[in-house]
Design a protein around this motif. Structure first.
Motif, PDB file in Angstrom:
ATOM      1  N   PHE A 143       0.975  -1.163   0.037  1.00 34.69           N
ATOM      2  CA  PHE A 143      -0.070  -0.029  -0.032  1.00 34.69           C
ATOM      3  C   PHE A 143       0.693   1.194  -0.001  1.00 34.69           C
ATOM      4  N   GLY A 144       1.844   1.168   0.532  1.00 32.81           N
ATOM      5  CA  GLY A 144       2.883   2.309   0.637  1.00 32.81           C
ATOM      6  C   GLY A 144       3.360   2.510  -0.710  1.00 32.81           C
ATOM      7  N   ILE A 145       3.815   1.448  -1.029  1.00 33.32           N
ATOM      8  CA  ILE A 145       4.604   1.659  -2.736  1.00 33.32           C
ATOM      9  C   ILE A 145       3.473   2.061  -3.668  1.00 33.32           C
ATOM     10  N   PHE A 146       2.325   1.912  -3.355  1.00 34.89           N
ATOM     11  CA  PHE A 146       1.174   2.269  -4.141  1.00 34.89           C
ATOM     12  C   PHE A 146       0.931   3.601  -3.924  1.00 34.89           C
ATOM     13  N   GLU A 147       1.090   4.242  -2.541  1.00 34.18           N
ATOM     14  CA  GLU A 147       0.802   5.739  -2.373  1.00 34.18           C
ATOM     15  C   GLU A 147       2.150   6.309  -3.052  1.00 34.18           C
ATOM     16  N   CYS A 148       3.119   6.017  -2.886  1.00 32.99           N
ATOM     17  CA  CYS A 148       4.395   6.371  -3.605  1.00 32.99           C
ATOM     18  C   CYS A 148       4.215   6.701  -5.216  1.00 32.99           C
ATOM     19  N   LEU A 149       3.609   5.735  -5.637  1.00 33.31           N
ATOM     20  CA  LEU A 149       3.480   5.887  -7.278  1.00 33.31           C
ATOM     21  C   LEU A 149       2.321   6.470  -7.640  1.00 33.31           C
ATOM     22  N   VAL A 150       1.449   6.821  -6.720  1.00 33.10           N
ATOM     23  CA  VAL A 150       0.481   7.742  -6.931  1.00 33.10           C
ATOM     24  C   VAL A 150       0.995   9.289  -7.050  1.00 33.10           C
ATOM     25  N   GLY A 151       1.576   9.353  -5.831  1.00 31.33           N
ATOM     26  CA  GLY A 151       2.264  10.638  -5.650  1.00 31.33           C
ATOM     27  C   GLY A 151       3.276  11.245  -6.909  1.00 31.33           C
ATOM     28  N   LEU A 152       4.115  10.106  -7.322  1.00 34.44           N
ATOM     29  CA  LEU A 152       4.688  10.451  -8.467  1.00 34.44           C
ATOM     30  C   LEU A 152       3.958  10.700  -9.706  1.00 34.44           C
ATOM     31  N   MET A 153       2.849   9.916  -9.874  1.00 27.10           N
ATOM     32  CA  MET A 153       2.196  10.220 -11.191  1.00 27.10           C
ATOM     33  C   MET A 153       1.601  11.776 -11.173  1.00 27.10           C
ATOM     34  N   TRP A 154       1.166  12.360  -9.817  1.00 27.64           N
ATOM     35  CA  TRP A 154       0.595  13.485  -9.987  1.00 27.64           C
ATOM     36  C   TRP A 154       1.701  14.438 -10.436  1.00 27.64           C
ATOM     37  N   LEU A 155       3.071  14.226 -10.329  1.00 27.41           N
ATOM     38  CA  LEU A 155       3.705  15.224 -11.195  1.00 27.41           C
ATOM     39  C   LEU A 155       3.941  15.529 -12.522  1.00 27.41           C
ATOM     40  N   TRP A 156       3.219  14.268 -13.127  1.00 26.01           N
ATOM     41  CA  TRP A 156       3.306  14.497 -14.804  1.00 26.01           C
ATOM     42  C   TRP A 156       1.686  14.735 -15.160  1.00 26.01           C
ATOM     43  N   PRO A 157       1.722  15.865 -15.749  1.00 28.20           N
ATOM     44  CA  PRO A 157       0.112  16.251 -16.258  1.00 28.20           C
ATOM     45  C   PRO A 157      -0.324  15.282 -17.023  1.00 28.20           C
ATOM     46  N   LYS A 158       0.309  14.475 -17.779  1.00 32.13           N
ATOM     47  CA  LYS A 158      -0.249  13.535 -18.804  1.00 32.13           C
ATOM     48  C   LYS A 158      -0.754  12.495 -17.996  1.00 32.13           C
ATOM     49  N   LEU A 159      -0.310  11.898 -16.871  1.00 27.65           N
ATOM     50  CA  LEU A 159      -0.881  10.875 -16.058  1.00 27.65           C
ATOM     51  C   LEU A 159      -2.026  11.319 -15.025  1.00 27.65           C
ATOM     52  N   ALA A 160      -2.489  12.455 -15.206  1.00 30.24           N
ATOM     53  CA  ALA A 160      -3.660  13.093 -14.469  1.00 30.24           C
ATOM     54  C   ALA A 160      -4.734  12.185 -14.412  1.00 30.24           C
ATOM     55  N   LYS A 161      -5.184  11.733 -15.441  1.00 32.07           N
ATOM     56  CA  LYS A 161      -6.590  10.854 -15.562  1.00 32.07           C
ATOM     57  C   LYS A 161      -6.256   9.216 -14.912  1.00 32.07           C
ATOM     58  N   MET A 162      -5.066   9.099 -15.042  1.00 34.59           N
ATOM     59  CA  MET A 162      -4.712   7.488 -14.230  1.00 34.59           C
ATOM     60  C   MET A 162      -4.522   7.817 -12.933  1.00 34.59           C
ATOM     61  N   ALA A 163      -3.812   9.146 -12.658  1.00 34.25           N
ATOM     62  CA  ALA A 163      -3.615   9.463 -11.042  1.00 34.25           C
ATOM     63  C   ALA A 163      -5.059   9.709 -10.279  1.00 34.25           C
TER      64      ALA A 163
END
Length: 138
Positions: A56-76
């Motif tokens: 779950f922690g790894i999942f949260e880290c990945l979600v956080g990283l996704m928010w840094l890239w606008p192209k990943l906004a929908k998935m994030a």
């Protein structure tokens, strides 16, 4: 401050919160470990809580990283919606941890309720991203 800077500030804030809190789970220093363990036992008794917390922690880290890239906004956005649903579960499955009495949240409950701010932030980013995508198609 213009609107683009507001969006960047939202992205960075989401990254910091998700990555930091996720990393604390991964390295075993999260103050939420007990709550997550109790919730895992209540909802996923077939999963080892220790492994679940790290994943779950790894999942949260990945979600956080996704928010840094606008192209990943929908998935994030959708991953964050999933995350917010899971963080709401203690109000149902662990009511003694979330509520002191009717309409009076405990510290855990307050932590959960503040996720409404995250919800507002991700909707802002999602719809700004969608609007930008639509504008570039025209």
């Amino acid at each position: 401050m213009n609107f683009k800077m507001v969006l960047v500030a939202n992205r960075v804030a989401l990254f910091v919160v998700y990555f930091w809190f996720g990393l604390l789970k991964v390295i075993g220093l999260s103050p939420a470990t007990g709550l997550v363990t109790d919730l895992a036992h209540a909802t996923l008794p077939f999963v080892e809580a220790d492994k679940f917390i790290v994943l779950f922690g790894i999942f949260e880290c990945l979600v956080g990283l996704m928010w840094l890239w606008p192209k990943l906004a929908k998935m994030a956005f959708w991953f964050t919606i999933f995350h917010l649903i899971t963080t709401f579960l203690p109000t149902i499955f662990l009511p003694d941890a979330a509520w002191n009495q009717f309409f009076t949240p405990s510290l855990v409950g307050q932590y959960i309720i503040k996720n409404l701010v995250i919800l507002a932030s991700i909707f802002t980013l999602y719809f700004a991203s969608e609007q930008s995508r639509l504008n570039t198609r025209i």
